[in-house]
Design a protein around this motif. Structure first.
Motif, mmCIF file in Angstrom:
data_model
loop_
_atom_site.group_PDB
_atom_site.id
_atom_site.type_symbol
_atom_site.label_atom_id
_atom_site.label_comp_id
_atom_site.label_asym_id
_atom_site.label_seq_id
_atom_site.Cartn_x
_atom_site.Cartn_y
_atom_site.Cartn_z
ATOM 1 N N THR A 70 14.975 4.751 0.189
ATOM 2 C CA THR A 70 14.052 4.572 -0.928
ATOM 3 C C THR A 70 12.886 3.672 -0.573
ATOM 4 O O THR A 70 11.849 3.716 -1.228
ATOM 5 C CB THR A 70 14.777 3.981 -2.156
ATOM 6 N N ALA A 71 13.043 2.827 0.446
ATOM 7 C CA ALA A 71 11.962 1.906 0.799
ATOM 8 C C ALA A 71 10.949 2.561 1.726
ATOM 9 O O ALA A 71 10.134 1.865 2.333
ATOM 10 C CB ALA A 71 12.542 0.643 1.448
ATOM 11 N N SER A 72 10.984 3.880 1.843
ATOM 12 C CA SER A 72 10.021 4.582 2.684
ATOM 13 C C SER A 72 8.646 4.534 2.020
ATOM 14 O O SER A 72 8.513 4.873 0.857
ATOM 15 C CB SER A 72 10.473 6.035 2.852
ATOM 16 N N PRO A 73 7.607 4.079 2.733
ATOM 17 C CA PRO A 73 6.284 3.904 2.120
ATOM 18 C C PRO A 73 5.661 5.217 1.636
ATOM 19 O O PRO A 73 5.124 5.274 0.540
ATOM 20 C CB PRO A 73 5.442 3.288 3.231
ATOM 21 N N ASP A 74 5.715 6.249 2.469
ATOM 22 C CA ASP A 74 5.013 7.462 2.061
ATOM 23 C C ASP A 74 5.798 8.751 2.314
ATOM 24 O O ASP A 74 5.844 9.625 1.445
ATOM 25 C CB ASP A 74 3.653 7.552 2.748
ATOM 26 N N VAL A 75 6.421 8.862 3.491
ATOM 27 C CA VAL A 75 7.077 10.129 3.814
ATOM 28 C C VAL A 75 8.232 10.430 2.853
ATOM 29 O O VAL A 75 8.386 11.558 2.384
ATOM 30 C CB VAL A 75 7.594 10.117 5.266
ATOM 31 N N PRO A 103 8.854 9.529 -0.395
ATOM 32 C CA PRO A 103 8.423 10.073 -1.684
ATOM 33 C C PRO A 103 7.827 11.474 -1.572
ATOM 34 O O PRO A 103 8.069 12.320 -2.441
ATOM 35 C CB PRO A 103 7.372 9.058 -2.143
ATOM 36 N N TYR A 109 15.843 5.623 -8.846
ATOM 37 C CA TYR A 109 14.798 6.135 -7.948
ATOM 38 C C TYR A 109 14.716 7.653 -8.003
ATOM 39 O O TYR A 109 13.644 8.220 -8.142
ATOM 40 C CB TYR A 109 15.116 5.661 -6.527
ATOM 41 N N PHE A 128 12.178 11.800 -9.629
ATOM 42 C CA PHE A 128 11.763 13.032 -8.958
ATOM 43 C C PHE A 128 12.382 14.235 -9.654
ATOM 44 O O PHE A 128 11.690 15.176 -10.018
ATOM 45 C CB PHE A 128 12.182 13.005 -7.487
ATOM 46 N N TYR A 148 12.610 -4.356 6.034
ATOM 47 C CA TYR A 148 12.488 -3.536 7.235
ATOM 48 C C TYR A 148 12.194 -2.115 6.820
ATOM 49 O O TYR A 148 12.396 -1.732 5.670
ATOM 50 C CB TYR A 148 13.790 -3.573 8.073
ATOM 51 N N LEU A 149 11.688 -1.355 7.772
ATOM 52 C CA LEU A 149 11.532 0.073 7.573
ATOM 53 C C LEU A 149 12.585 0.765 8.437
ATOM 54 O O LEU A 149 13.200 0.136 9.292
ATOM 55 C CB LEU A 149 10.138 0.534 7.988
#
Lengths: 272, 106
Positions: A142-147, A149, A190, A194, A229-230
């Motif tokens: 869920t902490a993915s910045p762009d890919v 979502p 989260y 969607f 972290y990512l």
């Protein structure tokens, strides 16, 4: 070769090393021989005794080095041949290749049993996903910045398109590869933004890692910034048939429309 | 039993800064900052952002807001992408005549 010969050969090799100068080579060579000979005479008795002991066993000891060398070479050769035969078994001959995502041994190499926790906090295994409908699995966090979502939005669109336009029901599943932060209630909050139908799966790190291994999804923490972290992950969606057998995977480049078309094709293949 | 072990280990809280509204706010702040960069591209950049990106002091306000509403790991991530994109564009826009004359496929 006997022990003393071995020693003499070694000292000769040392003499011919580049650090030594040219013309003096021969002098050192002969003097070393003499010195070695003197030494062996000095310790004559001891050496003779040793040689006697060795004499009885020297016959097999002299074979030791060649046998060792051949053994290693044989091992390397055998290993190489084994690898080749394994590769050849896996590689389809021209014209014999199968295009349906299954391995040459007629068994799926992707997928396997798992035991995870759903976003309602209850245990979910692969058996719970077996049934009437095809399944589309996405591994992410869920902490993915762009890919993340973007992929989830794509997933939601595909589910909708197939449901409304082609009357095909696909069960979407999101498996988090960041279970430490993606707890069940967070996943629920989260994912429902969607699509309500997306099933979120999390669990103990070991269980997640096991499933990721089964689906050949490598991932690792990167960009560590204190507690944050990512996660670097090979993004992709995995299409499973109603028996939870792997059918096809789709990378990032597929648009929602292309995905819908591909899935429709696969589903119709089995209906014919 | 694995379930209890799992749920007791990690605090079951919802990270609201990852939900849709927060994400949109972050994206808008990011785009505002980059728009400012483009607008003021003629000014010499002196302030240092993450990943060695320089930006002019005129964009400081947008920068600060951007850093406030986005996670730092996200800021770094977007920075990297931006720099890669800039470099790719630059390569395309460069005058490659001398390379072409030498036979390099550009």
């Amino acid at each position: 070769m006997s022990v003393s010969n071995f020693i003499r050969k070694k000292s000769a090799e040392a003499l011919f090393s580049p650090t030594r100068c040219g013309t003096q080579k021969m002098m050192f060579h002969s003097s070393s021989y003499m010195r070695a000979a003197q030494r062996s005479n000095k310790n004559g008795r001891l050496l003779d005794k040793g040689r006697e002991q060795l004499a009885s066993s020297s016959s097999w000891r002299s074979y030791l080095l060649p046998i060792g060398v051949f053994g290693v070479l044989g091992g390397i050769g055998g290993g190489y041949l084994f690898m080749r035969s394994y590769d050849e078994k896996r590689t389809p001959r021209r014209g014999e290749g199968r295009n349906d995502g299954r391995s040459a041994r007629n068994a799926p190499v992707i997928g396997g049993p798992f035991s995870l926790i759903g976003s309602d906090g209850r245990l979910v295994t692969e058996k719970d996903l077996q049934g009437e409908d095809w399944i589309l699995i996405y591994f992410g966090y869920t902490a993915s910045p762009d890919v993340g979502p973007t992929e989830l939005a794509k997933l939601a669109k595909v589910i909708n398109t197939l449901d409304s336009e082609h009357n095909i029901t696909i069960r979407p599943v999101f498996v988090t590869i960041d279970p430490q932060r993606d707890t069940p209630s967070h996943l629920r909050a989260y994912l429902k933004e969607f699509d309500e139908r997306i099933m979120g799966l999390t669990g103990p790190v070991g269980a997640i890692r096991k499933m990721a291994n089964e689906y050949r999804v490598p991932f690792k923490k990167v960009e560590e910034d204190g507690d944050d972290y990512l996660v670097e992950i090979s993004h992709g969606m995995y299409l499973m048939n109603p028996s939870m057998e792997f059918v096809k995977s789709f990378g990032l480049r597929y648009t929602a429309n292309q995905l819908s078309q591909e899935i429709q094709k696969e589903v119709q293949k089995t209906q014919n | 039993m694995a379930m209890e072990a799992y749920t007791s280990k990690y605090p079951d809280k919802i990270h609201t800064d990852l939900l849709s509204d927060a994400r949109q706010t972050c994206y808008k702040a990011r785009d505002a900052f980059y728009a400012c960069l483009e607008k003021e591209s003629h000014i010499k950049a002196n302030e240092i952002a993450a990943v060695g990106l320089l930006y002019p002091v005129q964009c400081k306000k947008t920068r600060e807001f951007y850093e406030k509403v986005c996670r730092r790991t996200w800021v770094t991530h977007f920075e990297r992408k931006y720099c890669t994109k800039k470099r790719a564009l630059q390569t395309l826009l460069d005058d490659n005549e001398s390379k072409k004359a030498a036979g390099v496929y550009v």
